[in-house]
Design a protein around this motif. Structure first.
Motif, PDB file in Angstrom:
ATOM      1  N   TYR A   8     -97.494 132.373 -24.994  1.00 15.92           N
ATOM      2  CA  TYR A   8     -96.900 133.518 -24.399  1.00 15.92           C
ATOM      3  C   TYR A   8     -95.623 133.535 -23.660  1.00 15.92           C
ATOM      4  O   TYR A   8     -95.034 134.760 -23.617  1.00 15.92           O
ATOM      5  N   GLY A   9     -95.329 132.271 -23.137  1.00 18.16           N
ATOM      6  CA  GLY A   9     -94.109 132.227 -22.360  1.00 18.16           C
ATOM      7  C   GLY A   9     -93.025 132.397 -23.578  1.00 18.16           C
ATOM      8  O   GLY A   9     -92.034 133.326 -23.318  1.00 18.16           O
ATOM      9  N   LEU A  10     -92.931 131.968 -24.750  1.00 21.29           N
ATOM     10  CA  LEU A  10     -91.925 132.057 -25.791  1.00 21.29           C
ATOM     11  C   LEU A  10     -91.953 133.652 -26.242  1.00 21.29           C
ATOM     12  O   LEU A  10     -90.861 134.386 -26.442  1.00 21.29           O
ATOM     13  N   LYS A  11     -93.225 134.303 -26.314  1.00 21.11           N
ATOM     14  CA  LYS A  11     -93.099 135.824 -26.672  1.00 21.11           C
ATOM     15  C   LYS A  11     -92.533 136.470 -25.591  1.00 21.11           C
ATOM     16  O   LYS A  11     -91.768 137.415 -25.848  1.00 21.11           O
ATOM     17  N   ALA A  12     -92.768 136.321 -24.413  1.00 16.74           N
ATOM     18  CA  ALA A  12     -92.082 137.066 -23.156  1.00 16.74           C
ATOM     19  C   ALA A  12     -90.513 137.049 -23.315  1.00 16.74           C
ATOM     20  O   ALA A  12     -90.027 137.695 -22.930  1.00 16.74           O
ATOM     21  N   VAL A  14     -88.822 136.087 -25.981  1.00 20.75           N
ATOM     22  CA  VAL A  14     -88.109 136.791 -26.831  1.00 20.75           C
ATOM     23  C   VAL A  14     -88.117 138.293 -26.564  1.00 20.75           C
ATOM     24  O   VAL A  14     -86.952 138.937 -26.854  1.00 20.75           O
ATOM     25  N   TYR A  15     -88.949 138.803 -25.889  1.00 17.15           N
ATOM     26  CA  TYR A  15     -89.054 140.289 -25.463  1.00 17.15           C
ATOM     27  C   TYR A  15     -87.760 140.580 -24.735  1.00 17.15           C
ATOM     28  O   TYR A  15     -86.867 141.555 -25.043  1.00 17.15           O
ATOM     29  N   LEU A  16     -87.597 139.388 -23.691  1.00 17.07           N
ATOM     30  CA  LEU A  16     -86.509 139.519 -22.652  1.00 17.07           C
ATOM     31  C   LEU A  16     -85.147 139.619 -23.543  1.00 17.07           C
ATOM     32  O   LEU A  16     -84.248 140.224 -23.198  1.00 17.07           O
ATOM     33  N   ALA A  17     -85.148 138.510 -24.309  1.00 16.30           N
ATOM     34  CA  ALA A  17     -83.819 138.126 -25.210  1.00 16.30           C
ATOM     35  C   ALA A  17     -83.278 139.565 -25.862  1.00 16.30           C
ATOM     36  O   ALA A  17     -82.417 139.833 -25.975  1.00 16.30           O
ATOM     37  N   ARG A  18     -84.372 140.064 -26.565  1.00 20.85           N
ATOM     38  CA  ARG A  18     -84.122 141.352 -27.441  1.00 20.85           C
ATOM     39  C   ARG A  18     -83.730 142.514 -26.719  1.00 20.85           C
ATOM     40  O   ARG A  18     -82.952 143.450 -26.978  1.00 20.85           O
ATOM     41  N   ARG A  19     -84.061 142.284 -25.153  1.00 17.48           N
ATOM     42  CA  ARG A  19     -83.499 143.557 -24.309  1.00 17.48           C
ATOM     43  C   ARG A  19     -82.362 143.174 -23.416  1.00 17.48           C
ATOM     44  O   ARG A  19     -81.728 143.654 -22.759  1.00 17.48           O
ATOM     45  N   GLU A  20     -81.756 141.747 -23.884  1.00 14.80           N
ATOM     46  CA  GLU A  20     -80.811 141.447 -22.918  1.00 14.80           C
ATOM     47  C   GLU A  20     -79.545 142.344 -22.893  1.00 14.80           C
ATOM     48  O   GLU A  20     -79.090 143.226 -23.868  1.00 14.80           O
ATOM     49  N   GLY A  21     -79.373 142.654 -21.651  1.00 13.46           N
ATOM     50  CA  GLY A  21     -78.173 143.722 -21.283  1.00 13.46           C
ATOM     51  C   GLY A  21     -78.831 144.950 -20.813  1.00 13.46           C
ATOM     52  O   GLY A  21     -77.869 145.705 -20.765  1.00 13.46           O
ATOM     53  N   GLY A  22     -79.984 145.107 -21.154  1.00 17.40           N
ATOM     54  CA  GLY A  22     -80.716 146.570 -21.146  1.00 17.40           C
ATOM     55  C   GLY A  22     -81.265 146.711 -19.824  1.00 17.40           C
ATOM     56  O   GLY A  22     -82.365 147.487 -19.786  1.00 17.40           O
ATOM     57  N   GLY A  23     -81.162 145.933 -18.783  1.00 14.73           N
ATOM     58  CA  GLY A  23     -81.801 145.777 -17.416  1.00 14.73           C
ATOM     59  C   GLY A  23     -82.948 144.998 -17.367  1.00 14.73           C
ATOM     60  O   GLY A  23     -83.566 144.438 -18.546  1.00 14.73           O
ATOM     61  N   ASP A  29     -95.106 145.791 -18.691  1.00  9.96           N
ATOM     62  CA  ASP A  29     -94.410 146.553 -20.281  1.00  9.96           C
ATOM     63  C   ASP A  29     -94.303 145.235 -21.052  1.00  9.96           C
ATOM     64  O   ASP A  29     -94.671 145.386 -22.305  1.00  9.96           O
ATOM     65  N   ILE A  30     -94.188 143.963 -20.646  1.00 10.03           N
ATOM     66  CA  ILE A  30     -94.166 142.936 -21.426  1.00 10.03           C
ATOM     67  C   ILE A  30     -95.413 142.584 -21.844  1.00 10.03           C
ATOM     68  O   ILE A  30     -95.735 142.162 -23.147  1.00 10.03           O
ATOM     69  N   ALA A  31     -96.454 142.611 -20.689  1.00 12.45           N
ATOM     70  CA  ALA A  31     -97.796 142.307 -21.252  1.00 12.45           C
ATOM     71  C   ALA A  31     -98.291 143.228 -22.174  1.00 12.45           C
ATOM     72  O   ALA A  31     -99.105 142.719 -23.259  1.00 12.45           O
ATOM     73  N   GLN A  32     -98.074 144.395 -22.144  1.00 12.88           N
ATOM     74  CA  GLN A  32     -98.624 145.503 -23.078  1.00 12.88           C
ATOM     75  C   GLN A  32     -97.986 145.093 -24.508  1.00 12.88           C
ATOM     76  O   GLN A  32     -98.636 145.182 -25.321  1.00 12.88           O
ATOM     77  N   ALA A  33     -96.525 145.088 -24.464  1.00 12.15           N
ATOM     78  CA  ALA A  33     -96.127 144.995 -25.743  1.00 12.15           C
ATOM     79  C   ALA A  33     -96.386 143.658 -26.654  1.00 12.15           C
ATOM     80  O   ALA A  33     -96.352 143.872 -27.848  1.00 12.15           O
ATOM     81  N   GLU A  34     -96.428 142.764 -25.903  1.00 11.89           N
ATOM     82  CA  GLU A  34     -96.721 141.337 -26.411  1.00 11.89           C
ATOM     83  C   GLU A  34     -98.092 140.614 -26.502  1.00 11.89           C
ATOM     84  O   GLU A  34     -98.402 139.755 -26.938  1.00 11.89           O
ATOM     85  N   HIS A  35     -99.119 141.761 -25.834  1.00 17.99           N
ATOM     86  CA  HIS A  35    -100.728 141.608 -25.974  1.00 17.99           C
ATOM     87  C   HIS A  35    -100.827 140.334 -25.290  1.00 17.99           C
ATOM     88  O   HIS A  35    -101.538 139.168 -25.566  1.00 17.99           O
ATOM     89  N   ILE A  36    -100.162 140.090 -23.664  1.00 21.55           N
ATOM     90  CA  ILE A  36    -100.454 139.043 -23.152  1.00 21.55           C
ATOM     91  C   ILE A  36    -101.263 139.125 -21.966  1.00 21.55           C
ATOM     92  O   ILE A  36    -100.894 140.460 -21.246  1.00 21.55           O
ATOM     93  N   PRO A  37    -102.180 138.715 -21.444  1.00 27.60           N
ATOM     94  CA  PRO A  37    -103.009 139.045 -20.221  1.00 27.60           C
ATOM     95  C   PRO A  37    -102.121 138.977 -19.139  1.00 27.60           C
ATOM     96  O   PRO A  37    -101.293 138.253 -18.922  1.00 27.60           O
ATOM     97  N   ARG A  38    -102.148 140.178 -18.488  1.00 32.92           N
ATOM     98  CA  ARG A  38    -101.262 140.256 -17.317  1.00 32.92           C
ATOM     99  C   ARG A  38    -101.109 139.251 -16.077  1.00 32.92           C
ATOM    100  O   ARG A  38    -100.124 138.635 -15.814  1.00 32.92           O
TER     101      ARG A  38
END
Length: 148
Positions: A8-12, A14-23, A29-38
């Motif tokens: 889950y940490g890696l998935k989160a 990666v999510y943030l890396a894909r948004r790098e520079g995007g705020g 949002d991370i939990a929902q997009a990556e199907h991780i318990p909040r």
């Protein structure tokens, strides 16, 4: 085996890396997009923040971002923070070495020898793969689609 926490940490990350520079990104949002318990994600992101991988901002426009560029974060470092040593057995760990209770001669131990090879192979991949490279890899579904 990689724990759910590390996965889950890696998935989160990666999510943030894909948004790098995007705020910043909200935990929800991370939990929902990556199907991780909040609640589990809260704990994971706090640990990654405390270890210097993430920065956070509170209030409106708040959330998490990477604390440093994704191309400077080794996947192995993330896994070690969340799961501990990469070694499959303690007697081959470089950071948490502990002699096995049942071993009389480490130099002659065939199990230890192969587990050193396993540790070295895992570390060679994880320590040379940066988060940015992981974030640009095609999802498994796309790869399978082309293999058919």
């Amino acid at each position: 085996m990689l724990s759910s926490k590390a996965k889950y940490g890696l998935k989160a990350m990666v999510y943030l890396a894909r948004r790098e520079g995007g705020g910043t990104a909200l935990i929800a949002d991370i939990a929902q997009a990556e199907h991780i318990p909040r609640k589990f994600l809260d704990v994971i992101l706090l640990e990654l923040k405390n270890q210097g991988f993430l920065a956070s901002k509170k209030g409106k426009g708040g959330g998490y971002t990477l604390a440093r560029p994704a191309d400077t974060i080794a996947v192995g470092d993330i896994v070690r923070v969340l799961d501990g040593p990469l070694a499959p057995v303690r007697c081959v760990s470089r950071l948490s070495y502990r002699r096995c209770d049942d071993c009389t001669d480490e130099a002659a131990c065939a199990v230890r020898a192969i587990m050193q090879d396993v540790r070295d192979a895992i570390a060679a991949i994880l320590d040379t793969t940066m988060l940015a490279a992981m974030a640009t890899r095609a999802p498994a579904e796309s790869v399978l689609m082309y293999e058919i």
